[in-house]
Design an enzyme around this catalytic site. Structure first.
Site, PDB file in Angstrom:
ATOM      1  N   HIS A 142       0.851  -1.188   0.000  1.00 35.40           N
ATOM      2  CA  HIS A 142       0.000   0.000   0.000  1.00 35.40           C
ATOM      3  C   HIS A 142       0.887   1.237   0.000  1.00 35.40           C
ATOM      4  O   HIS A 142       2.071   1.189   0.345  1.00 35.40           O
ATOM      5  CB  HIS A 142      -0.937   0.011   1.215  1.00 35.40           C
ATOM      6  CG  HIS A 142      -0.222  -0.111   2.532  1.00 35.40           C
ATOM      7  ND1 HIS A 142       0.436   0.939   3.124  1.00 35.40           N
ATOM      8  CD2 HIS A 142      -0.051  -1.177   3.352  1.00 35.40           C
ATOM      9  CE1 HIS A 142       0.975   0.545   4.256  1.00 35.40           C
ATOM     10  NE2 HIS A 142       0.698  -0.734   4.422  1.00 35.40           N
ATOM     11  N   ARG A 209      32.026  -9.518  -1.062  1.00 33.70           N
ATOM     12  CA  ARG A 209      33.173 -10.075  -1.787  1.00 33.70           C
ATOM     13  C   ARG A 209      32.676 -10.924  -2.941  1.00 33.70           C
ATOM     14  O   ARG A 209      31.511 -11.329  -3.005  1.00 33.70           O
ATOM     15  CB  ARG A 209      34.061 -10.906  -0.865  1.00 33.70           C
ATOM     16  CG  ARG A 209      33.387 -12.115  -0.253  1.00 33.70           C
ATOM     17  CD  ARG A 209      34.390 -12.959   0.523  1.00 33.70           C
ATOM     18  NE  ARG A 209      34.910 -12.239   1.669  1.00 33.70           N
ATOM     19  CZ  ARG A 209      34.392 -12.308   2.880  1.00 33.70           C
ATOM     20  NH1 ARG A 209      33.333 -13.079   3.116  1.00 33.70           N
ATOM     21  NH2 ARG A 209      34.930 -11.634   3.882  1.00 33.70           N
TER      22      ARG A 209
END
Length: 217
Positions: A142, A209
């Site tokens: 909403h 990483r």
């Protein structure tokens, strides 16, 4: 290899499990007892059933009659609290709430006590594992402000590519694509795309990483 091990466990002797890991034996007993109810629930919602699925506990299915939910073989869903030591906080929720909603899940998908809520489209590839109590949504539900009743929020498709691992208690929000083979750290909030072959974590999730070619660091 992981899927093979899971399959070998599930198909092994319940009596053998009872001698060494009795809670697993009870999981299998309760899975078989619940199977007719689970099968009927999928059937009534028009979701094709695959015979190699392993579903522990009864998931919640919220599907518009014209929505599309399709799930590949090798499915593992854990809704029962005792079915996983991470103790799902609630049953798995599979939701396709609008006539145009699409929820598509590939082969060998595993999820514990999570939510998949598609107002527009969620597409999940093969070999994806989602840790306990994660939420994946393609909608804001909403608007932040508006007159009652609340107006419908923005939506954007979510795509999770093959062989992704999502750590427990992660939230994946609308419009996100997670690239093949990536790992999302536990407790992350994923608000933007994640490239293939990386570890991403945090709130909001950022690349930590790269992963090696074999999936290792």
């Amino acid at each position: 290899m992981r899927r093979q091990a899971m399959s070998e466990h599930a198909e092994g002797s319940v009596f053998g499990l009872a001698r060494t890991t009795p809670w697993r034996a009870w999981n299998e007993v309760w899975r078989y007892l619940a199977l007719p109810v689970v099968w009927l629930k999928f059937r009534l919602n028009g979701i094709p059933w695959a015979p190699d699925w392993h579903i522990y506990g009864v998931p919640i299915i919220q599907k518009h009659a014209q929505a599309h939910i399709r799930i590949g073989p090798g499915l593992w869903l854990r809704s029962a609290v005792r079915s996983n030591p991470l103790a799902p906080a609630h049953p798995v929720v599979l939701s396709a709430r609008q006539a145009e909603s699409r929820l598509t899940i590939g082969r060998d998908f595993a999820m514990t006590g999570g939510v998949l809520c598609a107002e527009e489209c969620i597409e999940i590839g093969d070999g994806v594992t989602v840790g306990a109590n994660c939420t994946i949504v393609d909608t804001d539900f909403h608007a932040l402000r508006g007159a009652a009743p609340l107006t419908r929020g923005a939506t954007a498709p979510v795509v999770i590519e093959d062989d992704v691992f999502i750590g427990m208690c992660t939230l994946v929000l609308k419009g996100v694509r997670i690239g093949q083979g990536s790992v999302i750290g536990a407790g992350s909030v994923v608000t933007r795309n994640v490239p293939p072959g990386v570890i991403a974590a945090g709130n909001p999730a950022r690349v930590v990483r790269q992963l090696g070619a074999d999936g290792g660091e």
